[in-house]
Design a protein around this motif. Structure first.
Motif, PDB file in Angstrom:
ATOM      1  N   GLN A 216      -6.822  80.118 -26.468  1.00 17.80           N
ATOM      2  CA  GLN A 216      -7.457  80.538 -24.920  1.00 17.80           C
ATOM      3  C   GLN A 216      -7.361  79.582 -24.091  1.00 17.80           C
ATOM      4  O   GLN A 216      -7.190  79.783 -22.830  1.00 17.80           O
ATOM      5  CB  GLN A 216      -9.169  80.393 -25.516  1.00 17.80           C
ATOM      6  CG  GLN A 216      -9.520  81.627 -26.015  1.00 17.80           C
ATOM      7  CD  GLN A 216     -11.004  81.632 -26.349  1.00 17.80           C
ATOM      8  OE1 GLN A 216     -11.671  80.889 -25.528  1.00 17.80           O
ATOM      9  NE2 GLN A 216     -11.581  82.415 -27.452  1.00 17.80           N
ATOM     10  N   LEU A 217      -7.286  78.160 -24.331  1.00 16.73           N
ATOM     11  CA  LEU A 217      -7.270  77.273 -23.426  1.00 16.73           C
ATOM     12  C   LEU A 217      -5.630  77.237 -22.930  1.00 16.73           C
ATOM     13  O   LEU A 217      -5.656  76.939 -21.661  1.00 16.73           O
ATOM     14  CB  LEU A 217      -7.513  75.762 -24.047  1.00 16.73           C
ATOM     15  CG  LEU A 217      -9.095  75.625 -24.246  1.00 16.73           C
ATOM     16  CD1 LEU A 217      -9.241  74.305 -24.960  1.00 16.73           C
ATOM     17  CD2 LEU A 217      -9.662  75.440 -22.926  1.00 16.73           C
ATOM     18  N   GLY A 218      -4.832  77.488 -23.988  1.00 20.23           N
ATOM     19  CA  GLY A 218      -3.342  77.529 -23.554  1.00 20.23           C
ATOM     20  C   GLY A 218      -3.099  78.454 -22.533  1.00 20.23           C
ATOM     21  O   GLY A 218      -2.385  78.245 -21.319  1.00 20.23           O
TER      22      GLY A 218
ATOM     23  N   LYS B 279      -6.336  69.094 -29.388  1.00 15.17           N
ATOM     24  CA  LYS B 279      -5.263  68.259 -30.358  1.00 15.17           C
ATOM     25  C   LYS B 279      -4.254  69.140 -31.049  1.00 15.17           C
ATOM     26  O   LYS B 279      -3.513  68.822 -31.896  1.00 15.17           O
ATOM     27  CB  LYS B 279      -6.331  67.618 -31.620  1.00 15.17           C
ATOM     28  CG  LYS B 279      -6.936  66.319 -30.922  1.00 15.17           C
ATOM     29  CD  LYS B 279      -7.722  65.776 -32.145  1.00 15.17           C
ATOM     30  CE  LYS B 279      -8.310  64.263 -31.664  1.00 15.17           C
ATOM     31  NZ  LYS B 279      -9.247  63.858 -32.624  1.00 15.17           N
ATOM     32  N   MET B 280      -4.744  70.376 -31.178  1.00 18.18           N
ATOM     33  CA  MET B 280      -4.005  71.389 -31.759  1.00 18.18           C
ATOM     34  C   MET B 280      -2.903  71.937 -31.050  1.00 18.18           C
ATOM     35  O   MET B 280      -2.180  72.882 -31.700  1.00 18.18           O
ATOM     36  CB  MET B 280      -5.083  72.736 -32.228  1.00 18.18           C
ATOM     37  CG  MET B 280      -5.863  72.122 -33.349  1.00 18.18           C
ATOM     38  SD  MET B 280      -6.860  73.451 -34.033  1.00 18.18           S
ATOM     39  CE  MET B 280      -5.922  73.711 -35.324  1.00 18.18           C
ATOM     40  N   PHE B 281      -2.770  71.695 -29.835  1.00 22.28           N
ATOM     41  CA  PHE B 281      -1.854  72.332 -28.809  1.00 22.28           C
ATOM     42  C   PHE B 281      -0.400  72.207 -29.461  1.00 22.28           C
ATOM     43  O   PHE B 281       0.401  73.052 -29.236  1.00 22.28           O
ATOM     44  CB  PHE B 281      -1.821  71.535 -27.521  1.00 22.28           C
ATOM     45  CG  PHE B 281      -2.980  71.992 -26.618  1.00 22.28           C
ATOM     46  CD1 PHE B 281      -3.363  71.028 -25.634  1.00 22.28           C
ATOM     47  CD2 PHE B 281      -3.587  73.317 -26.870  1.00 22.28           C
ATOM     48  CE1 PHE B 281      -4.703  71.409 -24.885  1.00 22.28           C
ATOM     49  CE2 PHE B 281      -4.476  73.660 -25.963  1.00 22.28           C
ATOM     50  CZ  PHE B 281      -5.077  72.970 -25.136  1.00 22.28           C
ATOM     51  N   GLU B 282      -0.027  70.867 -29.901  1.00 22.43           N
ATOM     52  CA  GLU B 282       1.244  70.810 -30.363  1.00 22.43           C
ATOM     53  C   GLU B 282       1.663  71.504 -31.631  1.00 22.43           C
ATOM     54  O   GLU B 282       2.576  72.132 -31.612  1.00 22.43           O
ATOM     55  CB  GLU B 282       1.468  69.121 -30.631  1.00 22.43           C
ATOM     56  CG  GLU B 282       2.829  68.713 -31.023  1.00 22.43           C
ATOM     57  CD  GLU B 282       3.035  67.306 -30.561  1.00 22.43           C
ATOM     58  OE1 GLU B 282       2.252  66.488 -30.365  1.00 22.43           O
ATOM     59  OE2 GLU B 282       4.123  67.014 -30.897  1.00 22.43           O
TER      60      GLU B 282
ATOM     61  N   LEU C 277       2.205  75.447 -28.059  1.00 20.60           N
ATOM     62  CA  LEU C 277       1.544  75.903 -26.796  1.00 20.60           C
ATOM     63  C   LEU C 277       2.283  74.791 -25.828  1.00 20.60           C
ATOM     64  O   LEU C 277       2.467  73.481 -26.198  1.00 20.60           O
ATOM     65  CB  LEU C 277       0.055  75.682 -26.830  1.00 20.60           C
ATOM     66  CG  LEU C 277      -0.609  76.786 -27.603  1.00 20.60           C
ATOM     67  CD1 LEU C 277      -1.909  76.671 -27.627  1.00 20.60           C
ATOM     68  CD2 LEU C 277      -0.300  78.206 -27.256  1.00 20.60           C
ATOM     69  N   PRO C 278       2.213  75.236 -24.549  1.00 19.41           N
ATOM     70  CA  PRO C 278       3.037  74.435 -23.490  1.00 19.41           C
ATOM     71  C   PRO C 278       2.333  73.376 -22.958  1.00 19.41           C
ATOM     72  O   PRO C 278       2.413  72.978 -21.822  1.00 19.41           O
ATOM     73  CB  PRO C 278       3.577  75.313 -22.449  1.00 19.41           C
ATOM     74  CG  PRO C 278       2.464  76.496 -22.519  1.00 19.41           C
ATOM     75  CD  PRO C 278       2.258  76.641 -23.716  1.00 19.41           C
ATOM     76  N   LEU C 279       1.197  73.089 -23.562  1.00 27.90           N
ATOM     77  CA  LEU C 279       0.424  72.095 -23.233  1.00 27.90           C
ATOM     78  C   LEU C 279       0.011  70.726 -24.105  1.00 27.90           C
ATOM     79  O   LEU C 279       0.469  70.879 -25.309  1.00 27.90           O
ATOM     80  CB  LEU C 279      -1.231  72.487 -22.870  1.00 27.90           C
ATOM     81  CG  LEU C 279      -1.304  73.708 -22.367  1.00 27.90           C
ATOM     82  CD1 LEU C 279      -2.745  74.515 -22.684  1.00 27.90           C
ATOM     83  CD2 LEU C 279      -1.648  73.106 -20.793  1.00 27.90           C
ATOM     84  N   ARG C 280      -0.205  69.632 -23.647  1.00 26.11           N
ATOM     85  CA  ARG C 280      -0.446  68.627 -24.532  1.00 26.11           C
ATOM     86  C   ARG C 280      -1.686  67.820 -24.349  1.00 26.11           C
ATOM     87  O   ARG C 280      -1.987  67.418 -23.143  1.00 26.11           O
ATOM     88  CB  ARG C 280       0.726  67.422 -24.402  1.00 26.11           C
ATOM     89  CG  ARG C 280       2.079  67.936 -25.020  1.00 26.11           C
ATOM     90  CD  ARG C 280       1.880  67.987 -26.632  1.00 26.11           C
ATOM     91  NE  ARG C 280       3.064  68.551 -27.221  1.00 26.11           N
ATOM     92  CZ  ARG C 280       3.605  70.007 -27.256  1.00 26.11           C
ATOM     93  NH1 ARG C 280       2.468  70.709 -27.058  1.00 26.11           N
ATOM     94  NH2 ARG C 280       4.741  70.104 -27.760  1.00 26.11           N
TER      95      ARG C 280
END
Lengths: 386, 258
Positions: free
Chosen positions: A248-250, A292-295, A299-302
């Motif tokens: 969702q945040l992505g 912390k799970m973006f990577e 997803l295109p966020l860090r």
């Protein structure tokens, strides 16, 4: 505080001292009274207060003037207090420390504790009302329930009585709630102990736990708010919930990040997301665990943590080299820059501009000039002109 | 990755393990997880019942919230850990504190340019209450402290420094060590402090005092008044409103004017 009269503090023949407590400071309503810390004395007839240092400064109020009283729990840096609501002073009251007061209640602040016992004794005396059966030789003016008294019942006394009834009702609700809460907590404690036992077994490898079961266990910990005893991770991170949240945040953060030059401080993200949600808000830890799970979710966020401890979310496309060379270019252009000046130039927050400059410095492209006038960065000529 | 083996050999192995454990009287972890799942369901319905009767208390009474938090801490449970936790979902505790967190961040951000990221708990309390409006629930200082503790998880240096009878809330990642803290505490009474005051009260050497004051200046936490009579004074804007908003009665005012 205008209900008090000056007193010699001596008790009458029929009067007995019930309890005294040192370290009591008086309050006129919400304001601190213009008196130092002293001793509060409770007798069968009066409430007396005497200044500790100046024994001649002594004031008293008859117990009959008290309508009701309540405890005020201690807070941080604040002592526990007893709030005492009083009848209006009778017309023939003797002079006291205050001519007038806008408050009809006072507070006793117990700087050296003792409030529990004092409260208990005060309750006793006010229910027994011993002063009525053994009147003092000097008639103290009291609020009488005479004919005029009864008509007052509709006025101030009536209102105050209603307040007391409402307060008793609230008290009853709260004590019932506390009782139920205690029972609930007993059950919750069992769950905590069970989860610890499970965690120990996982550690000692007693029994084969599938990955599925591990995930389920983590979600139970999350529901109960128990820290994962095995990994010490905060409260079951890496659950399905956080996975969903990360996705969702992505989606949600792409546009805001672009607007802000590709980087946002985590507290800013927190406010943005929760303001948008309105309800079922995220806890700070939810946000961190999701980021912390973006990577792993590609997803295109860090989530990134700077040396200073500042946590930011940045766009993956936001290259580090770009940030550093832009910092170097800008600083070289202007000769030198502070974080504030840089922030103004880029339209970024001071915090993030500072981080960029620090990053460029870390890579050896900039030098700092640290003085009381502020932190200023210059191109590192040792590097470029060596 | 652990997988329960299939096949005759695996079944035999499992039977052996179970027998061993039964012998020693211990229960397997996976059985306990099943047990926990059942207990969780029961607990959830107990909590629902509690919520239906007492949810209002949490919202209305800050005293109740304090008790609730302390009980949770005693048994090792953090009701604010996650918005997905039972406590948060069913009692609404979460939303209360998380929203408060947002308000705290916003107030600190709005005032940072003035006080460098340091604010008294009193002023923070006052401004948060103002921002919430007349009809919002009451918020106590204990509530603020708990919300701030949660904000720490997001980095950015949220912290609390004991000063006087209360606290200063720090919202920037400035590294404040014991020396800085002690000077802040010294400055609390008057809102400012000077080098000689520090040397007198704390018995430090001149260099140490100057170093700390310079740090505070650099972080934007202190302002220098070099025009003060005598020696320069270092003022802390975080402590300003304490002094300027104190009510003064007419008698006190008369006593104050020379």
């Amino acid at each position: 505080m205008d209900r008090f009269t000056w007193s010699n503090g001596l008790l009458e023949m029929n009067e007995t001292l019930v309890i005294q407590q040192r370290g009591v400071k008086l309050y006129d309503g919400e304001d601190k009274a213009k008196l130092d810390v002293g001793i509060a004395l409770l007798s069968t007839h009066q409430l007396i207060w005497r200044d500790l240092k100046n024994n001649e400064c002594c004031i008293a109020i008859p117990l009959s003037q008290i309508i009701y009283f309540e405890e005020q729990a201690a807070g941080i840096g604040k002592s526990a207090k007893i709030v005492i609501h009083l009848h209006s002073a009778p017309a023939n009251k003797e002079p006291g420390p205050y001519q007038q007061s806008k408050f009809s209640y006072i507070k006793l602040s117990f700087k050296e504790h003792g409030q529990i016992e004092f409260y208990r004794r005060l309750t006793e005396e006010l229910s027994q009302k011993r002063w009525e059966s053994t009147p003092m030789s000097q008639p103290i003016p009291t609020a009488t329930d005479s004919q005029t008294g009864r008509t007052r019942a509709v006025g101030i006394v009536g209102i105050e009585r209603k307040i007391e009834e409402r307060r008793k009702e609230t008290d009853k609700n709260i004590s019932e709630a506390f009782e139920d809460l205690s029972k609930l907590m007993v059950k919750a404690k069992e769950m905590v102990e069970l989860s610890r036992s499970i965690a120990n077994k996982i550690k000692d490898k007693q029994g084969d736990i599938t990955e599925d079961e591990t995930i389920r266990f983590k979600s139970y910990l999350l529901s109960m708010g128990i820290a994962n005893p095995v990994t010490r991770e905060t409260h079951g991170s890496g659950t399905h919930y956080h996975l969903q949240l990360a996705k969702q945040l992505g989606d949600m953060l792409l546009a805001p990040l672009e607007e802000r030059g590709g980087m946002m401080v985590l507290t800013e993200v927190y406010c943005l997301v929760n303001r948008a949600r309105g309800m079922e808000l995220l806890s700070p830890e939810d946000l961190v665990n999701a980021c912390k799970m973006f990577e792993s979710l590609k997803l295109p966020l860090r989530l990134r943590i700077f040396d200073s401890g500042v946590m930011v979310v940045q766009l993956q496309s936001h290259s580090e080299e770009e940030m550093i060379s832009s910092a170097l270019d800008n600083v070289t252009d202007k000769g030198s820059l502070t974080a504030e000046e840089f922030a103004k130039m880029l339209g970024l927050s001071v915090l993030l501009s500072k981080e960029r400059l620090l990053l460029a410095e870390k890579m050896g492209h900039l030098c700092r000039d640290d003085s009381v006038e502020g932190l200023r960065f210059y191109p590192n000529l040792f590097n470029s002109q060596a | 990755m652990h997988r329960r083996g299939v096949g005759a050999g695996a079944i035999a192995k499992k039977k052996l393990a179970e027998a061993k454990y039964k012998e020693r009287g211990t229960v397997l972890a996976e059985d306990q997880i099943v047990q926990m799942s059942k207990q969780l369901e029961t607990f959830k319905s107990n909590l629902e019942e509690f919520a239906s009767k007492h949810k209002q208390e949490i919202r209305k009474s800050s005293q109740f919230r304090v008790q609730f938090q302390e009980m949770c801490a005693t048994i090792g449970v953090d009701p604010l850990a996650s918005g997905k936790g039972f406590w948060s979902e069913m009692l609404g505790v979460g939303d209360f504190y998380y929203e408060l967190g947002v308000q705290i961040i916003e107030v600190c951000l709005a005032l940072k340019h003035r006080n460098g990221g340091l604010i008294t708990l009193d002023e923070l309390h006052h401004r948060v209450l103002k921002g919430r409006g007349k009809f919002a629930q009451d918020v106590s200082q204990d509530d603020l402290v708990r919300a701030i503790k949660k904000l720490k998880a997001m980095g950015n240096g949220f912290g609390m420094i004991p000063v006087g009878s209360s606290y200063l809330v720090q919202s920037v990642p400035a590294e404040l060590n014991m020396d800085h803290t002690v000077v802040l505490q010294l400055a609390e009474k008057k809102g400012y402090v000077s080098v000689s005051e520090i040397r007198e009260s704390l018995k430090w050497e001149r260099e140490r005092a100057c170093h700390v004051l310079e740090d505070l200046l650099k972080e934007g936490l202190a302002w220098l008044d070099s025009q003060a009579s005598g020696e320069p004074q270092y003022w802390l804007p975080a402590l300003f409103s304490e002094l300027t908003s104190r009510d003064v009665t007419p008698e006190e005012a008369n006593q104050m004017t020379p």
